[in-house]
Scaffold this motif. Structure first.
Motif, PDB file in Angstrom:
ATOM      1  N   PRO A  15     -21.631  38.577  -0.989  1.00 54.16           N
ATOM      2  CA  PRO A  15     -20.268  38.710  -0.998  1.00 54.16           C
ATOM      3  C   PRO A  15     -20.068  38.082  -2.431  1.00 54.16           C
ATOM      4  CG  PRO A  15     -21.378  36.348  -0.085  1.00 54.16           C
ATOM      5  CD  PRO A  15     -22.561  37.250  -0.564  1.00 54.16           C
ATOM      6  N   GLU A  36     -16.376  37.327  -3.918  1.00 52.16           N
ATOM      7  CA  GLU A  36     -14.989  37.184  -3.845  1.00 52.16           C
ATOM      8  C   GLU A  36     -13.879  38.052  -5.880  1.00 52.16           C
ATOM      9  OE1 GLU A  36     -12.724  34.843  -6.198  1.00 52.16           O
ATOM     10  OE2 GLU A  36     -10.680  35.321  -4.259  1.00 52.16           O
ATOM     11  N   GLN A  64     -17.555  35.609   6.075  1.00 50.08           N
ATOM     12  CA  GLN A  64     -17.837  33.595   5.039  1.00 50.08           C
ATOM     13  C   GLN A  64     -16.595  32.964   5.168  1.00 50.08           C
ATOM     14  OE1 GLN A  64     -18.234  33.265   1.031  1.00 50.08           O
ATOM     15  NE2 GLN A  64     -20.693  33.050   1.125  1.00 50.08           N
ATOM     16  N   LYS A 101     -25.175  30.202   2.660  1.00 51.37           N
ATOM     17  CA  LYS A 101     -25.561  30.578   1.667  1.00 51.37           C
ATOM     18  C   LYS A 101     -24.941  29.104   0.421  1.00 51.37           C
ATOM     19  CE  LYS A 101     -24.561  34.079  -1.184  1.00 51.37           C
ATOM     20  NZ  LYS A 101     -23.766  33.574  -2.473  1.00 51.37           N
ATOM     21  N   ASN A 125     -32.280  35.364  -3.212  1.00 53.90           N
ATOM     22  CA  ASN A 125     -31.405  36.109  -3.732  1.00 53.90           C
ATOM     23  C   ASN A 125     -30.982  35.953  -5.352  1.00 53.90           C
ATOM     24  OD1 ASN A 125     -27.806  34.798  -4.286  1.00 53.90           O
ATOM     25  ND2 ASN A 125     -28.042  37.346  -4.397  1.00 53.90           N
ATOM     26  N   ASP A 172     -29.471  38.105  -9.639  1.00 55.24           N
ATOM     27  CA  ASP A 172     -30.459  38.742 -10.821  1.00 55.24           C
ATOM     28  C   ASP A 172     -31.831  39.549 -10.549  1.00 55.24           C
ATOM     29  OD1 ASP A 172     -28.894  37.483 -12.303  1.00 55.24           O
ATOM     30  OD2 ASP A 172     -30.924  36.241 -13.547  1.00 55.24           O
ATOM     31  N   GLY A 181     -26.576  41.778  -4.684  1.00 56.93           N
ATOM     32  CA  GLY A 181     -24.728  41.846  -5.625  1.00 56.93           C
ATOM     33  C   GLY A 181     -24.448  42.665  -6.575  1.00 56.93           C
ATOM     34  N   ARG A 182     -24.661  41.944  -7.966  1.00 60.14           N
ATOM     35  CA  ARG A 182     -24.592  43.101  -8.778  1.00 60.14           C
ATOM     36  C   ARG A 182     -24.533  43.733  -9.199  1.00 60.14           C
ATOM     37  NH1 ARG A 182     -24.536  38.087 -12.784  1.00 60.14           N
ATOM     38  NH2 ARG A 182     -26.214  37.868 -11.926  1.00 60.14           N
TER      39      ARG A 182
HETATM   40  C1  LIG Z   1     -17.536  37.631  -8.647  1.00 64.41           C
HETATM   41  C2  LIG Z   1     -18.393  36.969  -8.234  1.00 64.41           C
HETATM   42  C3  LIG Z   1     -17.445  36.745  -7.107  1.00 64.41           C
HETATM   43  C4  LIG Z   1     -19.035  36.079  -6.292  1.00 64.41           C
HETATM   44  N1  LIG Z   1     -17.890  35.614  -4.861  1.00 64.41           N
HETATM   45  C5  LIG Z   1     -18.713  34.655  -4.071  1.00 64.41           C
HETATM   46  C6  LIG Z   1     -18.855  34.722  -2.506  1.00 64.41           C
HETATM   47  O1  LIG Z   1     -16.775  35.061  -2.461  1.00 64.41           O
HETATM   48  N2  LIG Z   1     -19.191  33.561  -2.038  1.00 64.41           N
HETATM   49  C7  LIG Z   1     -21.380  33.564  -1.953  1.00 64.41           C
HETATM   50  O2  LIG Z   1     -21.427  33.546  -1.260  1.00 64.41           O
HETATM   51  N3  LIG Z   1     -21.040  34.035  -3.424  1.00 64.41           N
HETATM   52  C8  LIG Z   1     -19.975  34.779  -4.290  1.00 64.41           C
HETATM   53  N4  LIG Z   1     -20.551  34.833  -5.161  1.00 64.41           N
HETATM   54  C9  LIG Z   1     -22.206  34.811  -5.750  1.00 64.41           C
HETATM   55  C10 LIG Z   1     -22.491  35.752  -5.351  1.00 64.41           C
HETATM   56  O3  LIG Z   1     -22.774  36.414  -3.812  1.00 64.41           O
HETATM   57  C11 LIG Z   1     -24.871  36.125  -5.162  1.00 64.41           C
HETATM   58  O4  LIG Z   1     -24.659  35.003  -4.774  1.00 64.41           O
HETATM   59  C12 LIG Z   1     -24.677  35.791  -7.382  1.00 64.41           C
HETATM   60  O5  LIG Z   1     -24.326  37.082  -7.706  1.00 64.41           O
HETATM   61  C13 LIG Z   1     -25.675  35.941  -7.941  1.00 64.41           C
HETATM   62  O6  LIG Z   1     -26.380  37.192  -7.379  1.00 64.41           O
HETATM   63  P1  LIG Z   1     -26.862  38.898  -7.819  1.00 64.41           P
HETATM   64  O7  LIG Z   1     -27.524  38.192  -8.991  1.00 64.41           O
HETATM   65  O8  LIG Z   1     -27.795  39.524  -7.212  1.00 64.41           O
HETATM   66  O9  LIG Z   1     -25.734  39.457  -7.880  1.00 64.41           O
HETATM   67  C14 LIG Z   1     -20.044  35.627  -5.831  1.00 64.41           C
HETATM   68  C15 LIG Z   1     -20.369  36.731  -7.595  1.00 64.41           C
HETATM   69  C16 LIG Z   1     -20.203  36.926  -8.315  1.00 64.41           C
HETATM   70  C17 LIG Z   1     -20.528  37.147  -9.812  1.00 64.41           C
END
Ligand SMILES: Cc1cc2nc3c(=O)[nH]c(=O)nc-3n(C[C@H](O)[C@H](O)[C@H](O)COP(=O)(O)O)c2cc1C
Length: 337
Positions: free
Chosen positions: A32, A34, A95, A166, A226, A228, A250-251
């Motif tokens: 997720p 936001e 969520q 989470k 989760n 990076d 995510g990213r």
């Molecule tokens: C812009 C942004 C918004 C995010 N919004 C949420 C969210 O709404 N709920 C949540 O549980 N995590 C949120 N996260 C965290 C991500 O779900 C994830 O845990 C985090 O980016 C690390 O994973 P990644 O390295 O694969 O991106 C957000 C992260 C980013 C960068």
């Protein structure tokens, strides 16, 4: 525009299969995000393939009931024929972010009545405004509060529906990481997703996957790793170090839409020629959802992510910015006519 009459869709439909995490091997979840992963992006990324589950952006629970139209706005999939699934059939969890167990429970129960297949609870949000109002990662300071929040939801959501949590590794330090995992389990969480950083570490590399391993050892429920993962090699190393079978991306998925397929060995990295039609589709769908201004800002946002993988995306990003500058200059000139 969300139609309030959609609330006629209230249902007591079924939840995710109990064996969801155990059927057919490792699962990959779309994280997720936001302000980034809305229904348009969920549709697009799950449409590429390799993603088994996604989660809405967080919906904040304060001291009132969340109106149905807010659920329908943030989880438009609740209104689809196959409720709480993206167009290609990937299940979607709603969520919630909050701290009052009773309020969280009541709102979670309502989301399930509206068709959600499961609820995810956010204990990871690092935003100062959210933390100041006692939400997100703040609860990690006292694992008993994580347990109470999960229990508040578990008690009011039918057993047929999953309730997951989470978290991060802690708030300022990692000293409570095992207790946090145990608290989520004690509260009745179906599984736990761990973003391998503390709240104070924000999104700064590196992610500390080895702490996920310690959290996994401390509980019996499945743990989803989760943080990076940008390449299939990162994915492999994260699973090895954390000892987890399942991952949330995510990213990395936004920068490289075929990443989940690649991690599962189902595809090579998509070429720009394969990704480009997704960009056009993204603009059309974002514009249809929320108009041209929104579509243009989301386009720039996604192109920035894609630029990490595709130089063509960086070129396109610059072109879009240039067109915007030109049109605003023109507009300014027009205004003086
Ligand atoms: C812009 C942004 C918004 C995010 N919004 C949420 C969210 O709404 N709920 C949540 O549980 N995590 C949120 N996260 C965290 C991500 O779900 C994830 O845990 C985090 O980016 C690390 O994973 P990644 O390295 O694969 O991106 C957000 C992260 C980013 C960068």
């Amino acid at each position: 525009m969300i139609n309030r009459e959609l609330s006629v869709f209230v249902t007591s439909g079924s939840g995710l299969s109990k064996n969801f995490l155990f059927d057919q091997g490792p699962k990959i979840f779309l994280a997720p995000m936001e302000g980034v992963v809305d229904h348009v992006t969920r549709d697009l990324i799950t449409g590429v393939g390799g993603v088994d589950l996604c989660v809405t952006e967080f919906i904040r629970v304060l001291d009132q009931s969340i109106p149905d139209h807010v659920f329908f706005r943030d989880a438009i999939e609740l209104t689809f024929e196959q409720r709480s699934h993206t167009a290609n059939g990937t299940p979607l969890l709603v969520q919630l972010l909050g701290s009052d167990p009773k309020r969280l429970g009541e709102n979670a129960a309502r989301a399930v009545e509206l068709g959600a297949v499961g609820i995810d609870l956010n204990f990871g949000c690092p935003a100062k405004t959210v933390n100041r109002h006692d939400g997100g990662a703040t609860l990690l300071k006292d694992p008993r509060r994580v347990e109470a929040a999960v229990r508040g939801v578990r008690d009011l959501v039918p057993q047929t529906h999953t309730v997951s949590a989470k978290t991060r590794l802690g708030f300022s330090d990692k000293s409570l990481h095992r207790e946090i995992a145990q608290a989520a389990e004690a509260g009745g969480a179906s599984w736990l997703t761990v973003h391998a950083r503390t709240r104070d570490e924000g999104y700064r590399p590196p992610a500390h996957w080895e702490f996920i391993a310690a959290m996994k050892d401390a509980v019996k429920i499945p743990v989803i790793a989760n943080g990076d993962v940008w390449t299939p090699d990162d994915y492999k190393r994260m699973l090895e170090i954390s000892g987890c079978q399942h991952a949330m991306l995510g990213r990395g998925l936004l920068a490289r839409p075929s990443l989940a397929l690649e991690c599962k060995g189902l595809s090579e990295m998509w070429t720009w020629g394969q990704v480009r039609p997704l960009v056009s589709q993204f603009v059309k769908s974002s514009e249809a959802a929320r108009g041209p201004r929104f579509a243009s800002s989301r386009l720039k946002q996604w192109l920035k992510s894609l630029s990490l993988t595709y130089t063509e995306a960086a070129v396109l990003f610059e072109k879009v910015k240039r067109i915007e500058t030109l049109s605003s200059e023109l507009f300014e000139k027009n205004a003086t006519w």
